[in-house]
Motif scaffolding. Structure first.
Motif, PDB file in Angstrom:
ATOM      1  N   ILE A  82      -4.210  -5.109   5.663  1.00  0.00           N
ATOM      2  CA  ILE A  82      -3.576  -4.943   6.950  1.00  0.00           C
ATOM      3  C   ILE A  82      -3.649  -3.301   7.113  1.00  0.00           C
ATOM      4  O   ILE A  82      -3.353  -2.558   6.382  1.00  0.00           O
ATOM      5  CB  ILE A  82      -1.801  -5.429   6.959  1.00  0.00           C
ATOM      6  N   GLN A  83      -4.291  -3.097   8.196  1.00  0.00           N
ATOM      7  CA  GLN A  83      -4.540  -1.684   8.818  1.00  0.00           C
ATOM      8  C   GLN A  83      -3.666  -1.204   9.991  1.00  0.00           C
ATOM      9  O   GLN A  83      -3.346  -1.961  10.760  1.00  0.00           O
ATOM     10  CB  GLN A  83      -5.963  -1.387   8.885  1.00  0.00           C
ATOM     11  N   HIS A  84      -3.294   0.008  10.028  1.00  0.00           N
ATOM     12  CA  HIS A  84      -2.490   0.504  11.119  1.00  0.00           C
ATOM     13  C   HIS A  84      -2.646   2.064  11.010  1.00  0.00           C
ATOM     14  O   HIS A  84      -2.509   2.926  10.185  1.00  0.00           O
ATOM     15  CB  HIS A  84      -0.936   0.234  11.219  1.00  0.00           C
ATOM     16  N   PRO A  85      -2.656   2.816  12.199  1.00  0.00           N
ATOM     17  CA  PRO A  85      -2.942   4.255  12.262  1.00  0.00           C
ATOM     18  C   PRO A  85      -1.811   4.970  11.487  1.00  0.00           C
ATOM     19  O   PRO A  85      -2.160   6.242  10.974  1.00  0.00           O
ATOM     20  CB  PRO A  85      -3.012   4.648  13.861  1.00  0.00           C
ATOM     21  N   GLU A  86      -0.541   4.430  11.742  1.00  0.00           N
ATOM     22  CA  GLU A  86       0.512   5.031  11.111  1.00  0.00           C
ATOM     23  C   GLU A  86       0.514   5.095   9.348  1.00  0.00           C
ATOM     24  O   GLU A  86       1.539   5.627   8.593  1.00  0.00           O
ATOM     25  CB  GLU A  86       1.729   4.738  11.442  1.00  0.00           C
ATOM     26  N   LEU A  87      -0.441   3.994   8.855  1.00  0.00           N
ATOM     27  CA  LEU A  87      -0.212   3.928   7.541  1.00  0.00           C
ATOM     28  C   LEU A  87      -1.259   4.924   6.673  1.00  0.00           C
ATOM     29  O   LEU A  87      -2.547   4.942   7.272  1.00  0.00           O
ATOM     30  CB  LEU A  87      -0.646   2.549   7.024  1.00  0.00           C
ATOM     31  N   ASP A  88      -1.054   5.505   5.731  1.00  0.00           N
ATOM     32  CA  ASP A  88      -2.102   6.405   4.949  1.00  0.00           C
ATOM     33  C   ASP A  88      -3.152   5.445   4.226  1.00  0.00           C
ATOM     34  O   ASP A  88      -4.089   5.782   3.874  1.00  0.00           O
ATOM     35  CB  ASP A  88      -1.299   7.265   3.792  1.00  0.00           C
ATOM     36  N   PHE A  89      -2.374   4.395   3.712  1.00  0.00           N
ATOM     37  CA  PHE A  89      -3.219   3.429   3.096  1.00  0.00           C
ATOM     38  C   PHE A  89      -3.027   1.983   3.572  1.00  0.00           C
ATOM     39  O   PHE A  89      -1.870   1.635   4.011  1.00  0.00           O
ATOM     40  CB  PHE A  89      -2.793   3.264   1.450  1.00  0.00           C
ATOM     41  N   GLY A  90      -3.888   0.954   3.509  1.00  0.00           N
ATOM     42  CA  GLY A  90      -3.721  -0.123   4.000  1.00  0.00           C
ATOM     43  C   GLY A  90      -2.701  -0.924   3.500  1.00  0.00           C
ATOM     44  O   GLY A  90      -2.296  -0.662   2.149  1.00  0.00           O
ATOM     45  N   GLN A 118       8.917   4.699   8.823  1.00  0.00           N
ATOM     46  CA  GLN A 118       9.740   4.278  10.301  1.00  0.00           C
ATOM     47  C   GLN A 118       8.764   4.237  11.251  1.00  0.00           C
ATOM     48  O   GLN A 118       8.916   3.723  12.315  1.00  0.00           O
ATOM     49  CB  GLN A 118      10.785   5.361  10.182  1.00  0.00           C
ATOM     50  N   ALA A 119       7.564   5.006  11.197  1.00  0.00           N
ATOM     51  CA  ALA A 119       6.455   5.178  12.160  1.00  0.00           C
ATOM     52  C   ALA A 119       5.735   3.867  12.372  1.00  0.00           C
ATOM     53  O   ALA A 119       5.029   3.747  13.459  1.00  0.00           O
ATOM     54  CB  ALA A 119       5.777   6.181  11.920  1.00  0.00           C
ATOM     55  N   PHE A 120       5.900   2.929  11.631  1.00  0.00           N
ATOM     56  CA  PHE A 120       4.985   1.913  11.399  1.00  0.00           C
ATOM     57  C   PHE A 120       5.475   0.834  12.016  1.00  0.00           C
ATOM     58  O   PHE A 120       6.640   0.303  11.839  1.00  0.00           O
ATOM     59  CB  PHE A 120       4.695   1.520   9.917  1.00  0.00           C
ATOM     60  N   ARG A 121       4.764   0.108  13.324  1.00  0.00           N
ATOM     61  CA  ARG A 121       5.514  -0.927  13.969  1.00  0.00           C
ATOM     62  C   ARG A 121       4.418  -1.694  14.035  1.00  0.00           C
ATOM     63  O   ARG A 121       3.292  -1.738  14.649  1.00  0.00           O
ATOM     64  CB  ARG A 121       5.723  -0.303  15.350  1.00  0.00           C
ATOM     65  N   ASP A 126      -1.360  -1.983  17.505  1.00  0.00           N
ATOM     66  CA  ASP A 126      -2.442  -1.345  16.852  1.00  0.00           C
ATOM     67  C   ASP A 126      -2.847  -1.707  15.414  1.00  0.00           C
ATOM     68  O   ASP A 126      -3.637  -1.173  14.666  1.00  0.00           O
ATOM     69  CB  ASP A 126      -1.908   0.257  16.817  1.00  0.00           C
ATOM     70  N   THR A 127      -2.047  -2.725  15.125  1.00  0.00           N
ATOM     71  CA  THR A 127      -2.268  -3.284  13.890  1.00  0.00           C
ATOM     72  C   THR A 127      -3.550  -4.318  13.756  1.00  0.00           C
ATOM     73  O   THR A 127      -3.783  -5.118  14.637  1.00  0.00           O
ATOM     74  CB  THR A 127      -1.147  -4.415  13.560  1.00  0.00           C
ATOM     75  N   GLN A 128      -4.283  -4.093  12.609  1.00  0.00           N
ATOM     76  CA  GLN A 128      -5.452  -4.771  12.556  1.00  0.00           C
ATOM     77  C   GLN A 128      -5.506  -5.399  11.069  1.00  0.00           C
ATOM     78  O   GLN A 128      -4.928  -4.891  10.054  1.00  0.00           O
ATOM     79  CB  GLN A 128      -6.677  -3.831  12.396  1.00  0.00           C
ATOM     80  N   LEU A 129      -5.905  -6.584  11.001  1.00  0.00           N
ATOM     81  CA  LEU A 129      -6.033  -7.330   9.723  1.00  0.00           C
ATOM     82  C   LEU A 129      -7.488  -7.860   9.147  1.00  0.00           C
ATOM     83  O   LEU A 129      -8.447  -8.150  10.409  1.00  0.00           O
ATOM     84  CB  LEU A 129      -5.415  -8.673   9.803  1.00  0.00           C
ATOM     85  N   GLU A 130      -7.758  -7.637   8.153  1.00  0.00           N
ATOM     86  CA  GLU A 130      -9.142  -8.051   7.645  1.00  0.00           C
ATOM     87  C   GLU A 130      -8.793  -9.314   6.782  1.00  0.00           C
ATOM     88  O   GLU A 130      -8.301  -9.196   5.872  1.00  0.00           O
ATOM     89  CB  GLU A 130      -9.956  -6.860   6.819  1.00  0.00           C
ATOM     90  N   ILE A 131      -9.424 -10.139   7.076  1.00  0.00           N
ATOM     91  CA  ILE A 131      -9.384 -11.538   6.198  1.00  0.00           C
ATOM     92  C   ILE A 131     -10.862 -11.802   5.433  1.00  0.00           C
ATOM     93  O   ILE A 131     -11.719 -11.903   6.105  1.00  0.00           O
ATOM     94  CB  ILE A 131      -8.645 -12.727   7.066  1.00  0.00           C
ATOM     95  N   THR A 132     -10.605 -11.991   4.114  1.00  0.00           N
ATOM     96  CA  THR A 132     -11.767 -12.299   3.433  1.00  0.00           C
ATOM     97  C   THR A 132     -11.580 -13.737   2.896  1.00  0.00           C
ATOM     98  O   THR A 132     -10.586 -14.114   1.998  1.00  0.00           O
ATOM     99  CB  THR A 132     -12.205 -11.242   2.255  1.00  0.00           C
ATOM    100  N   HIS A 133     -12.629 -14.553   3.059  1.00  0.00           N
ATOM    101  CA  HIS A 133     -12.364 -15.845   2.596  1.00  0.00           C
ATOM    102  C   HIS A 133     -13.695 -16.371   1.726  1.00  0.00           C
ATOM    103  O   HIS A 133     -14.703 -16.055   2.054  1.00  0.00           O
ATOM    104  CB  HIS A 133     -12.305 -16.967   3.691  1.00  0.00           C
TER     105      HIS A 133
END
Length: 159
Positions: A82-90, A118-121, A126-133
């Motif tokens: 899970i990625q978001h611009p407010e996160l330093d790491f996914g 607190q900035a992560f919403r 803006d939330t992106q997920l990468e899913i590997t199957h």
């Protein structure tokens, strides 16, 4: 509710939830050595202002649709990032059996991070997920070989 009105169906709820995310196939890799195929999907969450129950329903629906779309079997391996611009790491959710990973699994990991950031919403769009199957190979076994009776070899005398 009158006799002519029908109760709302699950399909209506499902269609309502599906408008808040998009699933796109990103890549596919094959491993001849391990006889497996890995598929990577990107999921973009759209902005929404709904309750926690809705968010849980959204994640469960997203996972169900993904599992149906790429024919995930219960023993296949699935990983989420899970990625978001407010996160330093996914937020990584490591490989696990598809049977064990549900929407609640993702939400639990997101809640752990959201408590300290607190900035992560998740609802802001803006939330992106990468899913590997990864499709796990199905073992079909080998042909059985005729067993040799070892007791006859041990008991026989050499000339």
């Amino acid at each position: 509710m009158t006799d002519q009105e029908e109760p709302p169906t699950k399909r209506v709820k499902t269609e309502h939830v599906r408008q808040y995310y998009d699933i796109q196939r990103w890549s596919e890799r094959k491993s001849r050595k391990f006889r497996t195929k890995a598929q990577v999907y990107d999921v973009a969450l759209h902005r929404f202002d709904e309750s926690y129950e809705f968010t849980s329903q959204l994640f469960n629906n997203m996972i169900d649709q993904l599992y149906d779309k790429c024919h995930v079997r219960s023993n296949d391996q699935v990983r989420f990032s899970i990625q978001h611009p407010e996160l330093d790491f996914g937020i990584p959710i490591p490989f696990g059996q598809a049977l064990n990973i549900r929407g609640e699994t993702l939400l639990e990991e997101i809640e752990k991070v959201a408590q300290s950031n607190q900035a992560f919403r998740i609802h802001d769009g803006d939330t992106q997920l990468e899913i590997t199957h990864i499709e796990m190979p199905q073992g079909s076994g080998r042909m059985s070989f005729k067993a040799t009776d070892v007791s006859q070899l041990v008991n026989s005398k050499k000339p």
